[in-house]
Design an enzyme around this catalytic site. Structure first.
Site, PDB file in Angstrom:
ATOM      1  N   LYS A 241       0.832  -1.204   0.000  1.00  0.00           N
ATOM      2  CA  LYS A 241       0.000   0.000   0.000  1.00  0.00           C
ATOM      3  C   LYS A 241       0.868   1.257   0.000  1.00  0.00           C
ATOM      4  CE  LYS A 241      -3.894   2.134   2.461  1.00  0.00           C
ATOM      5  NZ  LYS A 241      -3.372   3.509   2.573  1.00  0.00           N
TER       6      LYS A 241
ATOM      7  N   HIS B 189      -1.643   8.083   0.798  1.00  0.00           N
ATOM      8  CA  HIS B 189      -1.843   8.135   2.256  1.00  0.00           C
ATOM      9  C   HIS B 189      -2.833   9.241   2.636  1.00  0.00           C
ATOM     10  CE1 HIS B 189       0.125   6.115   5.767  1.00  0.00           C
ATOM     11  NE2 HIS B 189      -0.541   7.048   6.413  1.00  0.00           N
TER      12      HIS B 189
END
Length: 359
Positions: free
Chosen positions: A234, A258
Site C-alpha cells: 500500500k 496516504h
C-alpha cells in the site's frame, strides 16, 4: 449484537458529506484536526477529491441488467462488493466501542475492514467479531523481531491478508494537527504494539535512528518469507515502484498517497491509477484509496483499473456520528450509489466495467 435502527440517525443524513458535518459536531477539536488534516498546505488532500470531478461518465441505455451483481473474487476469496475499509488508527478516539463498532458495521454490510497497526483494540478481539475476515495493515517496525512476532499473531488470529504500508517511513508534517496541539487522548494506545522496543525520539531527520531503520525492498522479501497470507503493498504512486513490487512477488498493490498525510503536492491517487494499470497490464490486482465520497467515484476507479477501493475518513465520520450503525449506513450509501451508477452506465457486472465507462 444487532445494529441500532437507522431512525437514530437524522433524516437529513443521506450522503457521506452529510456524515462529515454530523461527525464534526461530535468530535473534540484536536481529534478532528488529526482525522481531517493532512500534510503541509493540504494540496494533495484537496486534489484527491477534485480529481474525481474532472472525470466524466458515459451513460448507456437499453442494456440487459437482469443479472446485475457487484460480486468479485480477490486473492482467492469472494466479496459481495468492491468497497473495503482503509486502515485508520485509534478508533476509540471517535467512539467508545472503537474498532469493535467498526467491524460490526462492516460485517452488517459484508465489507472487509483493514485493521490498522495503530488500532486501539486487540486484533484477536476484532477478528472474533467479523463475518468477513479482516485484513491487517502493517508498518515494518524498526524492531524487526517484534514485527515478525506480530505477523505470526495476525495470521493466527485469522486475518485474510497483510497490507504493508510503504509510503510513510516518516510522518508528514501535519500543520493542522500542530496548530490544534493534538495528542492521543489518555487511555488510548496502539495496543497491538505493546512490548515493542521503541526508537528514541529525535529532533533530527537525517542521522536519526528512525531513518536508519527505514524498510527497503529486501525487507519486503523477508516479510513475505514469514507468512502464507497474501501480501499487498500500500502506498504506491510511481509506476516504476509498481513494476518493482510486481517483480518482488507481492499479491496486490494499493495505489495511494496516504490520504495526503505524508508528502504534500503529489498527484491524486485516481490520476495515478491508470498509469500504473497500464504499466502492469493486469499482472496483479490493484486497489486504490483517497478522496472517494460517492458511488460514482468508485465506478471511475474501477473503470480506470482498480479491482476494488478502500474508504477511510468517511467510515470514521460514520463511526463518530452513530457508532456501528453509522459505519453500516456509510457503506450502504456507497454501495447503493455504486449500484445505481453501474446500472446507469449500462453494465451488469464488475467484469463489464472498463474505460469505455469514462466519457
Amino acid at each position: 449484537m444487532l445494529l441500532p435502527p437507522l431512525s437514530a440517525i437524522p433524516p437529513w443524513v443521506v450522503s457521506l458529506d452529510d456524515y462529515e458535518g454530523l461527525a464534526k459536531e461530535r468530535v473534540e477539536a484536536g481529534v478532528w484536526a488529526y482525522l481531517c488534516g493532512a500534510s503541509g498546505d493540504e494540496a494533495t488532500l484537496a486534489e484527491n477529491r477534485e480529481a474525481f470531478g474532472r472525470i466524466k461518465l458515459s451513460p448507456r441505455i437499453f442494456r440487459d441488467l437482469s443479472s446485475a451483481s457487484t460480486a468479485l473474487t480477490l486473492f482467492g476469496r469472494e466479496y459481495a462488493h468492491p468497497i473495503f475499509i482503509a486502515p485508520t488508527a485509534f478508533h476509540r478516539m471517535f467512539h467508545p466501542e472503537g474498532e469493535l463498532a467498526t467491524v460490526l458495521g462492516a460485517s452488517a454490510m459484508e465489507s472487509c475492514l483493514t485493521v490498522s497497526t495503530s488500532a486501539s483494540t486487540g486484533i484477536e478481539d476484532i477478528v472474533s467479531q467479523a463475518t468477513v475476515p479482516p485484513w491487517f495493515q502493517l508498518y515494518i517496525q524498526p524492531d524487526r523481531g517484534f514485527t515478525a512476532e506480530l505477523v505470526k499473531r495476525v495470521e493466527a488470529a485469522g486475518c485474510g491478508a497483510l497490507v504493508v504500508t510503504a509510503d510513510a517511513p516518516l510522518s508528514g508534517l501535519r500543520n493542522r494537527e500542530q496548530r490544534a496541539m493534538f495528542r492521543v487522548p489518555a487511555g488510548i494506545e496502539a495496543v497491538n504494539l505493546r512490548g515493542m522496543k521503541a526508537v528514541p525520539p529525535s529532533d533530527r531527520v537525517f542521522g536519526s535512528e528512525l531513518l536508519a531503520s527505514v524498510p527497503v525492498w529486501k525487507d519486503l522479501e523477508w516479510l513475505r518469507s514469514l507468512t502464507g497470507l497474501p501480501v499487498i503493498l500500500k502506498g504506491v504512486i510511481d509506476p516504476e515502484d509498481a513494476v518493482i513490487a510486481a517483480d518482488e512477488g507481492v499479491s496486490g498493490i494499493v495505489v495511494s498517497n496516504h490520504g495526503g498525510r505524508t508528502l504534500d503536492t503529489v498527484p491524486a491517487a485516481i490520476e495515478v491509477l491508470p498509469r500504473i494499470a497500464d504499466r502492469l497490464e493486469g499482472a496483479l490486482p490493484l486497489l486504490m484509496d483517497g478522496g472517494i465520497r460517492r458511488g460514482t467515484d468508485i465506478l471511475k476507479a474501477l473503470a480506470l483499473g482498480a479491482s476494488a477501493v478502500m474508504v477511510g475518513r468517511p467510515v470514521i465520520h460514520g463511526l463518530a456520528a452513530a457508532g456501528a450503525t453509522g459505519v453500516a449506513h456509510v457503506l450502504k450509501i456507497l454501495r447503493t450509489e455504486l449500484e445505481i451508477a453501474i446500472a446507469l452506465t449500462g453494465r451488469a457486472t464488475l467484469k463489464e466495467v472498463d474505460r469505455s465507462v469514462i466519457w
